[in-house]
Design a protein around this motif. Structure first.
Motif, PDB file in Angstrom:
ATOM      1  N   ASN A  43      -8.607   5.859  -1.597  1.00 20.75           N
ATOM      2  CA  ASN A  43      -8.244   6.921  -0.670  1.00 20.75           C
ATOM      3  C   ASN A  43      -7.440   7.987  -1.427  1.00 20.75           C
ATOM      4  O   ASN A  43      -6.264   7.802  -1.731  1.00 20.75           O
ATOM      5  N   GLU A  68      -4.948  12.361   0.301  1.00 14.10           N
ATOM      6  CA  GLU A  68      -3.599  12.945   0.197  1.00 14.10           C
ATOM      7  C   GLU A  68      -3.353  14.220   1.007  1.00 14.10           C
ATOM      8  O   GLU A  68      -3.123  15.294   0.439  1.00 14.10           O
ATOM      9  N   LYS A 121      -4.718  -7.967   1.157  1.00  9.95           N
ATOM     10  CA  LYS A 121      -5.966  -7.273   1.521  1.00  9.95           C
ATOM     11  C   LYS A 121      -7.089  -7.711   0.585  1.00  9.95           C
ATOM     12  O   LYS A 121      -8.200  -8.016   1.014  1.00  9.95           O
ATOM     13  N   ASN A 129      -7.863   1.372  -0.661  1.00  6.31           N
ATOM     14  CA  ASN A 129      -6.478   1.524  -1.098  1.00  6.31           C
ATOM     15  C   ASN A 129      -6.188   2.944  -1.538  1.00  6.31           C
ATOM     16  O   ASN A 129      -7.069   3.647  -2.030  1.00  6.31           O
ATOM     17  N   ASN A 130      -4.933   3.289  -1.419  1.00 11.55           N
ATOM     18  CA  ASN A 130      -4.450   4.572  -1.897  1.00 11.55           C
ATOM     19  C   ASN A 130      -4.516   4.646  -3.438  1.00 11.55           C
ATOM     20  O   ASN A 130      -4.493   3.620  -4.115  1.00 11.55           O
ATOM     21  N   GLY A 169       0.810  -1.212   0.000  1.00 18.42           N
ATOM     22  CA  GLY A 169       0.000   0.000   0.000  1.00 18.42           C
ATOM     23  C   GLY A 169       0.843   1.260   0.000  1.00 18.42           C
ATOM     24  O   GLY A 169       1.752   1.411   0.817  1.00 18.42           O
ATOM     25  N   ARG A 170       0.551   2.161  -0.902  1.00 17.16           N
ATOM     26  CA  ARG A 170       1.327   3.396  -1.030  1.00 17.16           C
ATOM     27  C   ARG A 170       0.783   4.532  -0.173  1.00 17.16           C
ATOM     28  O   ARG A 170       1.267   5.659  -0.241  1.00 17.16           O
ATOM     29  N   GLY A 171      -0.273   4.246   0.606  1.00 16.98           N
ATOM     30  CA  GLY A 171      -0.868   5.303   1.428  1.00 16.98           C
ATOM     31  C   GLY A 171      -0.077   5.584   2.695  1.00 16.98           C
ATOM     32  O   GLY A 171      -0.299   6.586   3.358  1.00 16.98           O
ATOM     33  N   SER A 230      -1.561   2.826  -5.093  1.00 18.98           N
ATOM     34  CA  SER A 230      -1.645   1.365  -5.035  1.00 18.98           C
ATOM     35  C   SER A 230      -2.532   0.882  -6.182  1.00 18.98           C
ATOM     36  O   SER A 230      -2.154  -0.016  -6.946  1.00 18.98           O
ATOM     37  N   GLU A 289      -8.117   5.307   7.138  1.00 19.26           N
ATOM     38  CA  GLU A 289      -9.127   4.564   6.389  1.00 19.26           C
ATOM     39  C   GLU A 289     -10.485   4.424   7.070  1.00 19.26           C
ATOM     40  O   GLU A 289     -11.520   4.548   6.415  1.00 19.26           O
ATOM     41  N   GLY A 333      -8.123  10.914   5.972  1.00 18.42           N
ATOM     42  CA  GLY A 333      -7.230  10.050   5.207  1.00 18.42           C
ATOM     43  C   GLY A 333      -7.019   8.711   5.892  1.00 18.42           C
ATOM     44  O   GLY A 333      -6.645   7.733   5.247  1.00 18.42           O
TER      45      GLY A 333
HETATM   46  C1  LIG Z   1      -3.793  10.250  10.155  1.00 16.73           C
HETATM   47  C2  LIG Z   1      -3.723   9.381   8.952  1.00 16.73           C
HETATM   48  C3  LIG Z   1      -3.843   9.940   7.699  1.00 16.73           C
HETATM   49  C4  LIG Z   1      -3.789   9.146   6.558  1.00 16.73           C
HETATM   50  N1  LIG Z   1      -3.915   9.749   5.346  1.00 16.73           N
HETATM   51  C5  LIG Z   1      -3.908   8.984   4.234  1.00 16.73           C
HETATM   52  C6  LIG Z   1      -4.094   9.582   2.958  1.00 16.73           C
HETATM   53  O1  LIG Z   1      -4.245  10.796   2.841  1.00 16.73           O
HETATM   54  N2  LIG Z   1      -4.085   8.780   1.865  1.00 16.73           N
HETATM   55  C7  LIG Z   1      -3.917   7.416   1.969  1.00 16.73           C
HETATM   56  O2  LIG Z   1      -3.940   6.732   0.963  1.00 16.73           O
HETATM   57  N3  LIG Z   1      -3.736   6.831   3.159  1.00 16.73           N
HETATM   58  C8  LIG Z   1      -3.741   7.566   4.290  1.00 16.73           C
HETATM   59  N4  LIG Z   1      -3.590   6.965   5.507  1.00 16.73           N
HETATM   60  C9  LIG Z   1      -3.433   5.492   5.539  1.00 16.73           C
HETATM   61  C10 LIG Z   1      -4.794   4.805   5.512  1.00 16.73           C
HETATM   62  O3  LIG Z   1      -5.280   4.662   6.827  1.00 16.73           O
HETATM   63  C11 LIG Z   1      -4.723   3.403   4.907  1.00 16.73           C
HETATM   64  O4  LIG Z   1      -3.649   2.719   5.453  1.00 16.73           O
HETATM   65  C12 LIG Z   1      -4.598   3.394   3.401  1.00 16.73           C
HETATM   66  O5  LIG Z   1      -5.640   4.102   2.820  1.00 16.73           O
HETATM   67  C13 LIG Z   1      -4.633   1.977   2.885  1.00 16.73           C
HETATM   68  O6  LIG Z   1      -4.369   1.939   1.500  1.00 16.73           O
HETATM   69  P1  LIG Z   1      -3.037   1.314   0.928  1.00 16.73           P
HETATM   70  O7  LIG Z   1      -2.875  -0.025   1.588  1.00 16.73           O
HETATM   71  O8  LIG Z   1      -3.254   1.217  -0.509  1.00 16.73           O
HETATM   72  O9  LIG Z   1      -1.940   2.236   1.311  1.00 16.73           O
HETATM   73  C14 LIG Z   1      -3.614   7.742   6.670  1.00 16.73           C
HETATM   74  C15 LIG Z   1      -3.485   7.182   7.939  1.00 16.73           C
HETATM   75  C16 LIG Z   1      -3.524   7.981   9.059  1.00 16.73           C
HETATM   76  C17 LIG Z   1      -3.383   7.342  10.402  1.00 16.73           C
END
Ligand SMILES: Cc1cc2nc3c(=O)[nH]c(=O)nc-3n(C[C@H](O)[C@H](O)[C@H](O)COP(=O)(O)O)c2cc1C
Ligand code: SF4
Ligand code: FES
Lengths: 165, 519
Positions: free
Chosen positions: B180, B183, B163, B307-308, B152-154, B311, B273, B271
């Protein structure tokens, strides 16, 4: 999306609000789309929409109120005719945005969170606009501004408020 | 013959006058009776060159950087329609070192094509991934993503395929794909650039995710600070639907998948999830306790793959070229490429897509060209507002998930913010606490109250009030926040604070004014 800078109707129109709500209530998770549409139409979230929303979405008034107050975007009073959102986050800090905020304060007597005396310009803080390779950045109504500097800022404020720096 | 001219419509280009440039070129061309077609492309990621105008010549696309509307008549005089010489000419764009040195997989089309043209998209390999996915069983698609090693790139770096497996295995009448696109991290803009420059890639990635997991509905949750990205995504979704790529029968496959773009409302925590899901459902964006995992009990209580943007947008390339080709890039357990974002006080800010393993210094100094101010580089914050500040001694750390953890940092969403020697790290630490206080969802005390206390304690240290006791107090506070917070906002805010304390202790030792006076 808030469409500041466009014409705002200063008087709340309940019929129009009801129509906006009815037009979007079928969406899954309709609350935020409706609130955005209401703010776009009236320039702010008038407290009179709370019972209308509660009825349409079958939730309590307290819940509607809770949602409105949670999000930074929703205002309880209309902004100025234009809104300048200044990015105060790290990348823009590294390129001196704090000097620009200071300039607004000292030269233009404008403070984030406030509107100029003539109602022309509201200044707001924002944390990142995704323009970090062009810091300092700002958003004027919906238009991004990159590589903002004092000269440009002074000119903008002058143009938008019609005042002398 | 019609000459094709590319003027970016990416909001970074717009932020420095691209709209006026496009108008000036159209006017000048019509005055001169020149036969031109102006195409509005996304950004190549060389944001420091924006507005970057490109002219298509028989030798390739020739770029003119930092063009202003005022330059346009002179450009015509210089014969830029034939790629003529001019002070703004940067040469063939594909041959520029900055572009050449990259490994552009996810961003291969960004800046090259018209973001809203399905025919451009298809001519550049678009929908090949989906086509291949549709010819496979859904579980084979999931396993392909697992095998690619995509994480995951988030920020959290959780394996995307794993997942998807959970979502695919969950039994339900309805499942969702949520993208998601909140950003919120300072120093990041890759999601935005992709949505503005190549939105069909995200749509294709989400469609593949839907087919792989059995989800039929997708949402892209876009922060309201991105009005241009929101408009582009919304239009792209309509165009894809009209083209038969979304809807009840995706590309004649019999599979259903449709999606909507939704706007956030100015809350960094959305952001996270679970907070994002609350927000999509129409509630306050308060974090939910996990378990249950969103993969099992997600949007509206249904199994949801969240997902971001990056991703999901990596998946079409993986499906088109195969998992081994993707996994061949990278180092250790960080496979594939990462679109890094170089921001802050650098000469050449922008987006660089490279295999994991490139160092912070290579990005900031080689690509970034050092500080914009010309002063000494002093610190680089990696991974957004919850990421660590690194001193010069750590800039040779490779960017991969594990290597960053080993130096008490995190990769986050791949953003790097450079600071010159005018930075005061005590102030930056204070800001980290203040940001947490502003954006806390309010659910747990260590985050809500701790961050406000953190600001006060740092103020005391800066003012020179009982610095030793207060520094001890700050460490304790950080420990409480790390251990006692429900999510990473409260849990990781100590990271920038502690990195500042560890690597730049001198900034906390004397009041800022006194230090600068002494230097
Ligand atoms: C405070 C906080 C802010 C976050 N902001 C983002 C965000 O802006 N974009 C994002 O993709 N993930 C963000 N995340 C991570 C997400 O909770 C989540 O891990 C992600 O959307 C999962 O997608 P991925 O597995 O593709 O990364 C944030 C997590 C936290 C704790
Ligand atoms: S750590 Fe902060 S943002 Fe996260 S759940 Fe707790 S109060 Fe909310
Ligand atoms: S930090 Fe200011 S635009 Fe990103």
């Amino acid at each position: 999306m808030t469409m500041q800078g466009q014409e705002l109707s200063d008087s709340f129109d309940e019929g129009r609000a009801v129509r906006i709500i009815a037009g979007l209530a079928h969406l899954e998770g309709a609350m935020l789309p409706i609130l955005h549409a209401l703010q776009e139409a009236f320039g702010c979230i008038d407290p009179r929409v709370v019972p209308l929303l509660a009825d349409a979405l079958n939730v309590s008034r307290a819940e509607v109120h809770g949602v409105i107050s949670f999000y930074h975007d929703f205002r309880d009073a209309p902004a100025g005719r234009h809104v300048l959102k200044i990015c105060r986050a790290e990348s823009c800090q590294s390129m001196g945005v704090e000097h620009l905020v200071e300039r607004l304060r000292m030269a233009h007597r404008l403070e984030p969170g406030q509107t100029s005396g003539n109602g022309a310009l509201t200044i707001e803080n924002v944390y990142c606009l995704g323009q970090c390779a062009l810091s300092p950045a700002a958003l004027l109504d919906d238009e991004p501004i990159g590589r903002l500097d004092e000269t440009r800022l002074d000119a903008l404020v002058l143009e938008l408020t019609g005042a002398r720096a | 013959m019609t000459v094709r001219i590319f003027v970016p419509i990416d909001s970074s280009a717009l932020a420095v006058g691209a709209e006026a440039v496009a108008r000036a070129i159209a006017n000048e061309a019509s005055m001169r009776g020149a036969d031109v077609a102006i195409i509005r492309n996304g950004s190549r990621g060389m944001v420091w060159l924006e507005p970057l105008v490109e002219v298509e010549t028989p030798e390739g696309r020739v770029g003119y950087g930092r063009v202003s509307a005022r330059d346009v008549p002179a450009l015509f005089e210089a014969g830029f329609l034939q790629g003529g010489e001019h002070a703004a000419r940067v040469g063939k764009v594909d041959d520029l070192d900055w572009m050449h040195a990259q490994q552009r997989l996810t961003f291969a089309r960004c800046g090259v094509i018209d973001p809203l043209s399905l025919s451009h998209y298809r001519a550049h390999g678009g929908y090949e991934g989906l086509t291949r996915a549709l010819a496979m069983t859904s579980s084979a698609v999931v396993e392909e993503v697992v095998a690619s090693g995509l994480r995951g790139r988030g920020g959290a770096g959780f394996p995307t395929g794993i997942k998807w497996r959970t979502v695919a295995a969950a039994q339900s009448d309805r499942k969702y794909i949520v993208c998601n696109a909140d950003e919120g991290d300072s120093g990041t803009f890759a999601d935005r650039m992709l949505m503005e420059g190549d939105p069909f890639t995200l749509i294709e990635g989400m469609t593949i995710a839907g087919i792989a997991t059995g989800a039929t509905k997708g949402f892209v949750y876009i922060r309201s600070e991105y009005p241009h990205a929101f408009r582009t995504m919304r239009r792209a979704i309509e165009i894809a639907r009209a083209g038969g790529w979304l809807g009840a029968d995706v590309a004649g496959s019999g599979c259903a998948f449709d999606m909507e773009a939704r706007l956030g409302a100015g809350a960094y925590i959305c952001g996270e999830e679970t907070s994002l899901l609350e927000s999509l459902e129409g509630r306050r964006g308060q974090v939910r306790a996990k378990p249950p995992l969103p993969a099992i009990h997600g949007l509206f209580g249904k199994p949801t793959a969240i997902n971001n943007v990056l991703s999901l947008a990596s998946v079409p390339w993986i499906m088109a070229h195969g998992a081994p080709a993707y996994a061949a890039f990278g180092m250790g357990r960080s496979r594939g490429t990462q679109p890094f974002q170089i921001a802050g006080n650098v000469k050449r800010g922008g987006l660089v897509e490279l295999a994991f393993g490139v160092t912070i210094r290579q990005l900031v100094e080689d690509f970034g060209g050092g500080t914009a101010s010309g002063r000494k580089l002093r610190a680089v914050q990696v991974g957004g507002p919850l990421g660590a500040y690194f001193p010069d001694a750590l800039l040779d750390t490779p960017l991969d998930y594990e290597a960053m953890l080993a130096v008490k940092g995190m990769l986050g969403h791949g953003g790097l913010v450079a600071f010159d020697d005018s930075v005061d790290l005590a102030k930056q630490a204070r800001f980290a606490m203040q940001f947490c206080a502003i954006e806390s969802c309010g659910k747990c005390t260590p985050c809500r109250i701790g961050s406000t206390r953190g600001v006060e304690v740092i103020d005391k240290i800066i003012a020179g009030v009982a610095p030793e006791q207060n520094t001890t107090l700050l460490h304790d506070l950080c420990e409480t926040m790390t251990d006692g917070s429900l999510c990473a906002l409260g849990g990781l805010t100590p990271m920038p604070v502690l990195s500042a304390l560890t690597h730049f202790p001198q900034d906390f030792e004397r009041p800022a004014g006194a230090r600068h006076a002494a230097e």
